[in-house]
Design an enzyme around this catalytic site. Structure first.
Site, PDB file in Angstrom:
ATOM      1  N   THR A  78     -15.554 -38.179  33.676  1.00 61.54           N
ATOM      2  CA  THR A  78     -14.504 -37.191  33.863  1.00 61.54           C
ATOM      3  C   THR A  78     -14.513 -36.595  35.271  1.00 61.54           C
ATOM      4  O   THR A  78     -15.568 -36.529  35.914  1.00 61.54           O
ATOM      5  CB  THR A  78     -14.708 -36.051  32.829  1.00 61.54           C
ATOM      6  N   ASP A  79     -13.358 -36.108  35.701  1.00 64.03           N
ATOM      7  CA  ASP A  79     -13.293 -35.420  36.998  1.00 64.03           C
ATOM      8  C   ASP A  79     -14.017 -34.063  36.955  1.00 64.03           C
ATOM      9  O   ASP A  79     -14.312 -33.478  37.997  1.00 64.03           O
ATOM     10  CB  ASP A  79     -11.828 -35.230  37.448  1.00 64.03           C
ATOM     11  N   GLU A  80     -14.315 -33.576  35.729  1.00 59.99           N
ATOM     12  CA  GLU A  80     -14.923 -32.242  35.619  1.00 59.99           C
ATOM     13  C   GLU A  80     -16.332 -32.182  36.208  1.00 59.99           C
ATOM     14  O   GLU A  80     -16.854 -31.101  36.466  1.00 59.99           O
ATOM     15  CB  GLU A  80     -14.946 -31.780  34.157  1.00 59.99           C
TER      16      GLU A  80
ATOM     17  N   TYR B 195     -20.141 -29.080  28.677  1.00 56.54           N
ATOM     18  CA  TYR B 195     -19.539 -30.430  28.581  1.00 56.54           C
ATOM     19  C   TYR B 195     -19.673 -31.160  29.903  1.00 56.54           C
ATOM     20  O   TYR B 195     -20.193 -32.285  29.956  1.00 56.54           O
ATOM     21  CB  TYR B 195     -18.051 -30.329  28.175  1.00 56.54           C
TER      22      TYR B 195
ATOM     23  N   LYS C 120     -21.837 -34.545  30.963  1.00 60.71           N
ATOM     24  CA  LYS C 120     -21.220 -35.765  31.510  1.00 60.71           C
ATOM     25  C   LYS C 120     -21.808 -36.075  32.896  1.00 60.71           C
ATOM     26  O   LYS C 120     -22.051 -37.233  33.225  1.00 60.71           O
ATOM     27  CB  LYS C 120     -19.697 -35.612  31.609  1.00 60.71           C
TER      28      LYS C 120
END
Ligand code: NAD
Ligand code: DAU
Length: 350
Positions: free
Chosen positions: A132-134, A158, A162
């Site tokens: 993810t970009d997060e 989260y 990741k």
């Protein structure tokens, strides 16, 4: 003939099921879907492929080492597309340890089993981690973009889980020469998304004339990509990506949450023949998400230049397709909202 036996983890989820729908159409490809069927996993998402001869479903957990070993052996797995994860930021705020278990321990277990099963023979093998970009943190308002070289700065349980799993995957490449690929994508929307996420939540609530909860002032910005474009990018990277590399995937399509919800309201009013402005009245500002990242935006020039991938759908078209799908698949939405869909797989898989 080079047959690829691909293990897809999390294939009963939103993105995983789209990846599988695309994968089963490829020549010489067998797809083995390993999914624990958590609240987010739904075999109804895979009805269109369940009788394909090149598709197999296995109910199980990515933390289950002996099951994984058995799967690699029985199905002669040569490629892994790893999507299984706990994926919802709000849930990670309430239960961070679950995210550590699935996203970190699960990924580490899967990596280790793939490494021991392939026994150093990495020809035509790949372990592809979907991320993810997060992991890059949060941007200010403006024009800055996340690049593949941006330092990691995860800020929710989260995104931290990741980020940790990305690091583990990369560490196997550097330490063991293990063949990996990673991609980091922005927010997906489209059919089969669980209605806890902003887009399907709003569609569902508008249908049922329930409030549309906007966290804080609704000024936070996300970049939105239609799910089949993400799956297409994943298949492109699987085929042509350079081992060891990371690719950012985005839609170049930034929206503040409030503007996005207003567009959904407008689209729904038109589709439901409700007076213009009707659904917007449901907008309700609620307490902000803890640690709410302000803005995500992706520079996807690397995948565009090196692999020739670009999103195929304009946002307006993707949103109309999405709304049409949810309006048509009322049974899916009702089953998912009520938890009824569990009975569909319980009948088959206990
Ligand atoms: P999802 O929540 O819809 O699906 C996750 C799937 O993983 C479910 O089918 C669930 O049953 C399965 N799963 C969970 N724990 C498992 C376990 N221990 N063992 C086996 N299966 C398990 O998620 P999604 O939105 O489809 O996201 C898929 C992947 O893509 C995730 O890794 C996520 O981090 C990543 N991603 C998502 C987005 C997005 O916008 N949704 C964007 C970028 C990256
Ligand atoms: O950026 C990629 C990520 O996008 C993925 O890695 C995650 O798996 C996926 O869930 C998604 O995370 P977000 O937190 O951005 O998605 P969500 O749909 O939960 O929220 C989108 C934005 O809308 C976010 O700024 C929070 C806000 N929001 C969300 C909900 C559910 C609201 O204002 N109200 C809501 O009720």
């Amino acid at each position: 003939m080079n047959i690829q036996n691909i293990l897809v983890t999390g294939g009963a989820g939103f993105i995983g099921s789209e990846v599988i729908r695309q994968l089963v159409t490829l020549e010489n490809t067998n797809v083995i879907n390993l999914d624990k069927l958590t609240y987010a996993g739904n075999l109804e998402n895979l009805k269109s492929v369940e009788s394909n001869s090149n598709y197999t479903f296995v109910k199980g957990d990515i933390c289950d080492e002996s099951l994984l070993k058995e799967l690699f052996k029985t199905h002669k797995i040569s490629k892994v597309i790893h999507l299984a994860a706990e994926s919802h930021v709000d849930r990670s705020i309430n239960d961070p340890l679950l995210f550590v278990r699935t996203n970190l321990i699960g990924t580490a277990t899967l990596l280790n089993v793939a490494k021991s099963s392939w026994e150093g023979d990495y020809i035509n093998k790949v372990f592809y981690h979907i991320s993810t970009d997060e992991v890059y943190g949060s941007l200010n308002f403006g024009n800055d973009l996340f690049k593949e070289t941006t330092s990691y700065d995860p800020r929710s349980p989260y995104s931290a889980s990741k980020a940790g799993s990305d690091h583990l995957v990369r560490s196997f490449f550097h330490t063991y020469g293990f063949p990996i690929l990673i991609s980091n994508c922005s927010n997906n929307y489209g059919p089969y998304q669980f209605p806890e996420k902003l887009v399907p939540l709003c569609i569902n609530n508008i249908l049922n004339k329930k409030p549309l909860p906007i966290y804080g002032k609704g000024e936070n910005i996300r970049d939105w990509l239609y799910v089949s474009d993400h799956a297409d990018a994943i298949l492109t990277i699987l085929k042509n990506g350079q081992i060891g590399e990371t690719y950012n995937i985005g839609g170049n399509n930034e929206w503040s949450n409030l503007d996005l919800v207003k567009v959904i309201c407008k689209t729904m009013d038109l589709k439901l023949n409700r007076p213009e402005g009707d659904s917007e009245k449901l907008i309700t500002f609620v307490q902000d998400r803890a640690g709410h990242d302000l803005r995500y935006a992706i520079d996807s020039s690397k995948i565009q230049k090196e692999l020739g991938w670009t999103p195929s759908l304009q946002f307006e078209d993707g949103l109309k397709l999405t709304v049409d799908w949810y309006l048509q698949e009322t049974e899916w939405l009702r089953n998912v909202s009520s938890g009824e869909y569990k009975s569909y797989y319980k009948n088959q898989y206990g």
